[in-house]
Scaffold this motif. Structure first.
Motif, PDB file in Angstrom:
ATOM      1  N   ASP A  32      42.074  45.320  38.274  1.00  0.00           N
ATOM      2  CA  ASP A  32      40.407  46.041  38.243  1.00  0.00           C
ATOM      3  C   ASP A  32      40.355  45.508  37.339  1.00  0.00           C
ATOM      4  N   PRO A  33      39.475  44.025  37.476  1.00  0.00           N
ATOM      5  CA  PRO A  33      38.373  44.022  38.637  1.00  0.00           C
ATOM      6  C   PRO A  33      39.947  42.562  39.082  1.00  0.00           C
ATOM      7  N   ALA A  34      39.510  42.663  40.637  1.00  0.00           N
ATOM      8  CA  ALA A  34      40.129  42.149  41.243  1.00  0.00           C
ATOM      9  C   ALA A  34      40.468  41.086  40.914  1.00  0.00           C
ATOM     10  N   THR A  35      41.923  40.561  40.847  1.00  0.00           N
ATOM     11  CA  THR A  35      42.752  39.201  40.328  1.00  0.00           C
ATOM     12  C   THR A  35      42.658  38.218  41.497  1.00  0.00           C
ATOM     13  N   ASP A  51      41.847  33.936  38.894  1.00  0.00           N
ATOM     14  CA  ASP A  51      40.142  33.309  39.246  1.00  0.00           C
ATOM     15  C   ASP A  51      40.374  35.257  39.237  1.00  0.00           C
ATOM     16  N   VAL A  52      38.627  35.511  39.174  1.00  0.00           N
ATOM     17  CA  VAL A  52      38.408  37.605  38.934  1.00  0.00           C
ATOM     18  C   VAL A  52      37.338  37.295  39.927  1.00  0.00           C
ATOM     19  N   VAL A  53      37.250  38.029  40.950  1.00  0.00           N
ATOM     20  CA  VAL A  53      36.176  38.344  42.088  1.00  0.00           C
ATOM     21  C   VAL A  53      35.026  38.907  40.764  1.00  0.00           C
ATOM     22  N   VAL A  54      34.072  38.413  40.857  1.00  0.00           N
ATOM     23  CA  VAL A  54      33.051  38.541  40.378  1.00  0.00           C
ATOM     24  C   VAL A  54      31.806  39.897  41.529  1.00  0.00           C
ATOM     25  N   SER A  55      31.688  39.293  42.109  1.00  0.00           N
ATOM     26  CA  SER A  55      31.948  40.292  43.495  1.00  0.00           C
ATOM     27  C   SER A  55      31.915  39.450  45.164  1.00  0.00           C
ATOM     28  N   LEU A  56      31.479  40.133  46.015  1.00  0.00           N
ATOM     29  CA  LEU A  56      31.820  39.947  47.160  1.00  0.00           C
ATOM     30  C   LEU A  56      29.754  39.670  48.127  1.00  0.00           C
ATOM     31  N   ASP A 125      45.235  43.349  31.980  1.00  0.00           N
ATOM     32  CA  ASP A 125      45.838  43.063  31.018  1.00  0.00           C
ATOM     33  C   ASP A 125      45.882  41.287  31.523  1.00  0.00           C
ATOM     34  N   PRO A 126      45.904  39.929  30.475  1.00  0.00           N
ATOM     35  CA  PRO A 126      44.731  40.474  29.434  1.00  0.00           C
ATOM     36  C   PRO A 126      43.649  41.617  29.482  1.00  0.00           C
ATOM     37  N   ALA A 127      42.862  41.610  28.055  1.00  0.00           N
ATOM     38  CA  ALA A 127      41.513  42.691  28.681  1.00  0.00           C
ATOM     39  C   ALA A 127      40.447  42.051  29.238  1.00  0.00           C
ATOM     40  N   THR A 128      39.905  42.304  30.675  1.00  0.00           N
ATOM     41  CA  THR A 128      38.418  41.431  30.567  1.00  0.00           C
ATOM     42  C   THR A 128      37.336  42.173  30.552  1.00  0.00           C
ATOM     43  N   VAL A 129      36.296  42.013  30.304  1.00  0.00           N
ATOM     44  CA  VAL A 129      34.839  42.361  30.824  1.00  0.00           C
ATOM     45  C   VAL A 129      34.856  43.149  31.676  1.00  0.00           C
ATOM     46  N   SER A 130      34.550  44.202  31.582  1.00  0.00           N
ATOM     47  CA  SER A 130      34.259  44.702  33.367  1.00  0.00           C
ATOM     48  C   SER A 130      33.335  45.453  33.775  1.00  0.00           C
ATOM     49  N   GLU A 131      31.959  45.059  32.486  1.00  0.00           N
ATOM     50  CA  GLU A 131      31.158  46.664  32.631  1.00  0.00           C
ATOM     51  C   GLU A 131      30.537  45.785  31.269  1.00  0.00           C
ATOM     52  N   ASN A 135      21.682  47.384  26.809  1.00  0.00           N
ATOM     53  CA  ASN A 135      21.690  47.885  25.607  1.00  0.00           C
ATOM     54  C   ASN A 135      22.458  47.031  24.622  1.00  0.00           C
ATOM     55  N   SER A 136      23.963  46.429  25.140  1.00  0.00           N
ATOM     56  CA  SER A 136      24.744  46.172  23.933  1.00  0.00           C
ATOM     57  C   SER A 136      24.885  45.239  22.576  1.00  0.00           C
ATOM     58  N   PRO A 137      24.704  45.616  22.403  1.00  0.00           N
ATOM     59  CA  PRO A 137      24.688  43.991  21.257  1.00  0.00           C
ATOM     60  C   PRO A 137      25.871  43.150  21.065  1.00  0.00           C
ATOM     61  N   VAL A 138      26.355  43.269  21.834  1.00  0.00           N
ATOM     62  CA  VAL A 138      27.603  42.196  21.831  1.00  0.00           C
ATOM     63  C   VAL A 138      27.154  40.802  23.595  1.00  0.00           C
ATOM     64  N   ASP A 139      27.241  39.819  23.174  1.00  0.00           N
ATOM     65  CA  ASP A 139      27.085  38.968  23.828  1.00  0.00           C
ATOM     66  C   ASP A 139      28.131  38.483  24.834  1.00  0.00           C
ATOM     67  N   VAL A 140      28.367  39.194  25.669  1.00  0.00           N
ATOM     68  CA  VAL A 140      29.227  39.033  26.523  1.00  0.00           C
ATOM     69  C   VAL A 140      28.941  39.301  27.951  1.00  0.00           C
ATOM     70  N   GLN A 141      29.654  38.534  28.996  1.00  0.00           N
ATOM     71  CA  GLN A 141      29.112  38.737  30.061  1.00  0.00           C
ATOM     72  C   GLN A 141      30.556  39.229  31.270  1.00  0.00           C
ATOM     73  N   GLU A 142      30.513  40.220  32.238  1.00  0.00           N
ATOM     74  CA  GLU A 142      31.483  40.315  32.815  1.00  0.00           C
ATOM     75  C   GLU A 142      32.580  38.992  33.815  1.00  0.00           C
ATOM     76  N   GLY A 143      33.672  39.677  33.456  1.00  0.00           N
ATOM     77  CA  GLY A 143      34.501  38.264  34.113  1.00  0.00           C
ATOM     78  C   GLY A 143      35.237  37.970  32.754  1.00  0.00           C
ATOM     79  N   ASP A 144      34.555  37.844  31.865  1.00  0.00           N
ATOM     80  CA  ASP A 144      34.922  37.596  30.697  1.00  0.00           C
ATOM     81  C   ASP A 144      35.639  37.722  30.114  1.00  0.00           C
ATOM     82  N   VAL A 145      37.704  37.334  29.572  1.00  0.00           N
ATOM     83  CA  VAL A 145      37.842  38.104  29.008  1.00  0.00           C
ATOM     84  C   VAL A 145      38.852  37.435  27.498  1.00  0.00           C
TER      85      VAL A 145
END
Length: 181
Positions: A32-35, A51-56, A125-131, A135-145
């Protein structure tokens, strides 16, 4: 209390959208997320392990995001007769797992992370951005590891599961100089 913490993030320069046929995909997913965990030699789906599934995306335009492997399997089963469905995948974890192949589509960036709450959820594992909170001050996207967490004193923590990362971020929340990569 570290003042220079950073997080190294493996990012994908592009998210791939892949058309998937009706019927069985002959692909195994986990986590979770589906990989993607396994691809049968005779699968007609162009994905690779890691590969990490972003969406269906279904033929009617419905897009489902943040699916666990179990949820994805259920949705794929429900939509098995849909010839127009697609998977959106991120190859962002190829660097951290050392898998070659499409590594040219990934990069590692170092981002400074402020004190306090980040507004980012991690899983796996490894930690992956899931959400990511809007308003987050951090420039990351879902799926970033997450490749590593770098503290203000220069200490670099690598191979972090989402649990270990959450603990480390909590323990260093007053460090204005921490970074992610």
């Amino acid at each position: 209390n570290d003042r220079n913490r950073k997080l190294m993030i493996g990012t994908s320069s592009s998210t791939l959208e892949i058309e998937i046929p009706a019927g069985s995909l002959r692909v195994a997913f986990k986590g979770d997320p589906a990989t993607v965990s396994k691809v049968a030699p005779y699968s007609s789906v162009d994905v690779k392990a890691g590969d990490v599934v972003v969406s269906l995306i279904l033929g009617d335009g419905t897009e489902m995001t943040q699916l666990s492997a179990k949820e994805l399997a259920e949705e794929l089963s429900k939509s098995s007769d849909d010839p127009d469905r697609k998977l959106s995948i991120s190859t962002g974890d190829l660097i951290s797992k050392g898998i070659s192949g499409r590594s040219s589509s990934t990069s590692t960036v170092e981002i400074e992370i402020p004190r306090g709450k980040l507004g980012v959820a991690f899983c796996g594992d490894p930690a992956t951005v899931s959400e990511v909170d809007p308003n987050s001050p951090v420039d990351v996207q879902e799926g970033d590891v997450v490749v590593s967490l770098i503290l203000g004193d220069g200490t670099e923590m690598t191979q972090l599961s989402s649990k270990k990362l959450a603990t480390a971020l909590s323990e260093t929340r007053n460090d204005p100089d921490r970074k992610l990569s």
